[in-house]
Design a protein around this motif. Structure first.
Motif, PDB file in Angstrom:
ATOM      1  N   HIS A 236       0.866  -1.174   0.000  1.00 33.10           N
ATOM      2  CA  HIS A 236       0.000   0.000   0.000  1.00 33.10           C
ATOM      3  C   HIS A 236       0.903   1.224   0.000  1.00 33.10           C
ATOM      4  O   HIS A 236       1.657   1.450   0.955  1.00 33.10           O
TER       5      HIS A 236
ATOM      6  N   VAL B  28       0.907   5.189  -0.118  1.00 35.48           N
ATOM      7  CA  VAL B  28       0.058   6.357   0.107  1.00 35.48           C
ATOM      8  C   VAL B  28       0.895   7.599  -0.143  1.00 35.48           C
ATOM      9  O   VAL B  28       1.964   7.761   0.459  1.00 35.48           O
TER      10      VAL B  28
ATOM     11  N   ILE C 237      -9.110  11.892  -2.580  1.00 31.04           N
ATOM     12  CA  ILE C 237      -8.477  10.576  -2.543  1.00 31.04           C
ATOM     13  C   ILE C 237      -8.711   9.845  -3.852  1.00 31.04           C
ATOM     14  O   ILE C 237      -9.857   9.641  -4.271  1.00 31.04           O
TER      15      ILE C 237
ATOM     16  N   GLN D  49      -7.828   6.235  -5.743  1.00 31.36           N
ATOM     17  CA  GLN D  49      -7.330   4.885  -5.506  1.00 31.36           C
ATOM     18  C   GLN D  49      -6.991   4.223  -6.829  1.00 31.36           C
ATOM     19  O   GLN D  49      -7.870   4.006  -7.669  1.00 31.36           O
TER      20      GLN D  49
ATOM     21  N   THR E 231      -2.686   4.896  -3.174  1.00 30.63           N
ATOM     22  CA  THR E 231      -3.683   5.838  -2.682  1.00 30.63           C
ATOM     23  C   THR E 231      -3.088   7.229  -2.810  1.00 30.63           C
ATOM     24  O   THR E 231      -2.197   7.604  -2.046  1.00 30.63           O
TER      25      THR E 231
ATOM     26  N   LEU F 237     -10.108   4.745   2.045  1.00 30.58           N
ATOM     27  CA  LEU F 237     -10.314   5.370   0.746  1.00 30.58           C
ATOM     28  C   LEU F 237     -11.268   6.552   0.791  1.00 30.58           C
ATOM     29  O   LEU F 237     -11.562   7.140  -0.249  1.00 30.58           O
TER      30      LEU F 237
END
Length: 654
Positions: A95, A97, A137, A139, A150, A620
């Protein structure tokens, strides 16, 4: 296009920020890969990523979270993605971000990546997803790399204080403190302390004294080490490695319903490493998701912020999701879509929507002449043009999602009761008790959820809809885009056009009606003057189904809490005052928009399920967005818990 793109100058082939008066990455005649080598030295090496990823468990799913300040050209992401693919075990999920106030355009991104041919594979994977970005945001899923990106588009001063996750590593990038002092502020170090776990590492190219002091004051262990190239020093360190709790086990989840909501929920949970069992009373996509065509576009009104934001976020997300499924041409076709402003009411809506949202780059307003050229047939009104609008075969999409190796499908299994025993859920079908037990259950069986969850407080309204397929006619063969007015009409494919659909609230009957076929023909005859005579066309196929809707036209998505409709004197001002979730979640009531909104809601819900299970993955959406979709929001209203129902604030999102 979106008006927040970075304003660049290309100086000697390198991207230069006019806003921050600095170059995004540097190159050297003596070291052509200078920028990439610096990224690897600072962020990969000094977060010990190769060693840490090699030591991840091989047999069990695991998650690794990187948070980056400043996405820029995406070079750090590409370098990390390449290393992840080489070193991480197949069961692990990355993940990444990142926060960026002014993202590159796709063209600028590709031009920047051209400096690093060895990253061509990972660059292509990113660029395929890097479209239809919006403030807020975004995704981006890269399932071929077991990676989720993200991307928060916004000011770090607003984004970082609201982050809710546990990072394993921090990439403190962005422009130098002297060039970008707004980012290197106490809120950054406070966020890092709040969002780090024992052993979380960080690295940054800067060695500025106030950055070092800020990290120390926040509680990090900090050391100076040799920088890259001509940079003498850099900082790296870690959150103190106190005794770490054992990692939470991945939940085993049951999903009830194999329509678009259930299949999407199962797919995103499975992609995150969960074992998922899907129970369906009939066959896959046998309900409202069983039509041969479904339109993928957002119907906006510029008056209801939450409804519009759900549609906008779902549109960009779902287009990327269906593309990721690798559907055949006959199952997913991006041919563009025109929404007609043919009536006075629709004409007004077209102009209001364009004025509010056209800057996002998802659509543009066109006049009748432009619309006619795009459509290939005569149109007489201003329109909204969605260049990436599409139609999808829902059955093919559901089938593709259910092929995931972590999903087990059980058809002809109608679940009638749920019971809690020893902190796990037991399912009872009409014929037998299911032997498996589950940590969590997602109820995604449309209107049948009301009988399965009688005390939920949800109000579910069945809405009958009938679509039809008609054989092509000469006046239809030039149609190039989907047309949407009172209903829709698709371009020619394999000798047929899809049209529909009728809308009959409260009518659960799913038998095909000839009068509904005529209604659909009358509807499309109003789309263009060329279609006036389409009243006696052969209709070889029609299908009626019952959609499930809610009073406010928003889906019910989220955990079911142990509260009732009965009035109470209990003071509730925040969700922590309510009972904790016990593992029952709801994903229903998408109405006629499920093909659009279900994948996005499913992705949100999957992360919520894991978070409740003790695996705090990046979320999210914002907390108030969740509140607006909560399956018991009607209960909150009836019990006077107004502080849980703050209206969604979309300031800056449009």
């Amino acid at each position: 296009m979106m008006n927040t793109h970075a304003v660049l100058e290309w100086r000697e082939g390198l991207p230069y920020s006019t806003q921050f008066d600095d170059v995004y990455f540097s190159m050297s005649p003596d070291h052509p890969q200078h920028g990439l080598a610096e990224t690897r030295h600072v962020f990969l090496q000094h977060n010990q990523l190769q060693q840490r990823w090699q030591s991840l468990p091989v047999d069990n799913p695991s998650h690794f979270v990187i948070v980056e300040t400043g996405f820029g050209s995406g070079l750090n992401f590409l370098a990390a993605l390449q290393l992840w693919r080489e070193q991480a075990p197949p069961q692990a999920h990355l993940h990444f971000v990142s926060v960026e106030i002014a993202p590159f355009s796709l063209q600028d991104l590709q031009q920047a990546h051209a400096h690093f041919p060895e990253l061509a594979t990972v660059s292509q994977a990113l660029c395929q997803q890097y479209r239809l970005l919006q403030p807020g945001i975004n995704q981006l899923e890269l399932p071929g790399f077991s990676t989720s990106l993200t991307l928060h588009i916004g000011d770090s001063a607003q984004v970082l204080p609201a982050l809710n996750l546990k990072a394993d590593a921090w990439f403190l990038d962005g422009f130098a403190p002297a060039k970008n002092p707004g980012m290197w502020q106490p809120f950054l170090f406070e966020c890092m302390a709040r969002c780090s776990r024992a052993g979380t590492t960080f690295a940054t190219f800067t060695s500025a004294g106030f950055v070092r002091r800020g990290l120390l004051a926040a509680g990090f262990q900090v050391q100076k080490t040799a920088g890259f190239g001509t940079k003498r020093e850099m900082l790296c360190g870690a959150w103190p490695s106190l005794e770490q709790p054992l990692p939470a086990a991945m939940p085993k989840v049951a999903v009830i319903g194999a329509g678009i909501a259930g299949c999407s929920s199962a797919w995103f949970l499975a992609s995150l490493g969960c074992e998922v069992h899907v129970f369906e009373r009939s066959t896959v996509a046998s309900g409202a998701s069983g039509n041969p065509r479904g339109m993928l576009y957002p119907r906006l009104n510029a008056e209801k912020p939450l409804n519009d934001q759900l549609a906008l976020r779902s549109y960009s997300f779902s287009l990327r999701h269906y593309a990721n499924l690798g559907l055949a041409e006959e199952a997913f076709k991006q041919c563009g879509l025109l929404q007609l402003g043919a009536s006075p009411r629709e004409y007004k809506r077209v102009h209001k929507v364009a004025a509010r949202y056209a800057h996002l780059g998802l659509m543009r307003q066109v006049d009748a002449t432009q619309a006619s050229a795009l459509a290939g047939v005569t149109l007489v009104s201003d329109c909204l043009y969605f260049a990436e609008g599409a139609w999808v075969d829902p059955v093919a999409a559901c089938t593709a999602m259910l092929r995931h190796a972590n999903i087990h499908l059980h058809i002809q299994q109608e679940i009638r009761t749920l019971s809690r025993q020893d902190q796990r859920w037991q399912l009872q079908s009409t014929t037998t008790q299911i032997e498996e037990t589950f940590d969590a259950v997602i109820v995604a069986n449309a209107a049948d959820a009301a009988s399965l969850l009688p005390d939920s407080g949800m109000w579910l309204n069945p809405v009958r809809g009938q679509m039809s397929m008609l054989e092509t006619q000469p006046v239809l063969q030039n149609l190039k885009t989907i047309l949407c007015g009172d209903g829709y009409l698709t371009p020619l494919y394999q000798g047929m056009h899809a049209m529909g659909a009728t809308f009959a609230p409260g009518d659960p009957d799913t038998r095909v009606r000839e009068e509904d076929n005529h209604s659909n023909l009358n509807m499309i005859s109003r789309l263009s003057p060329e279609f006036k005579q389409l009243h006696s066309v052969k209709i070889p196929y029609a299908r009626a189904s019952s959609r499930c809707g809610s009073p406010d036209y928003l889906p019910y998505v989220g955990p079911l809490l142990s509260i009732s409709l009965q009035s109470s004197t209990q003071e509730v001002t925040q969700f922590s005052d309510l009972p904790a979730p016990q593992g029952i979640y709801v994903h229903v009531a998408h109405g006629s928009k499920g093909l659009l909104t279900a994948p996005y809601c499913a992705a949100m819900l999957a992360r919520r399920v894991l978070s409740d299970a003790g695996i705090p993955l990046p979320q999210l959406t914002e907390d108030n967005f969740w509140t607006g979709l909560h399956p018991q929001r009607l209960v909150f209203k009836q019990r006077g818990w107004k502080k849980l129902l703050n209206p969604f604030d979309d300031e800056g999102a449009a």
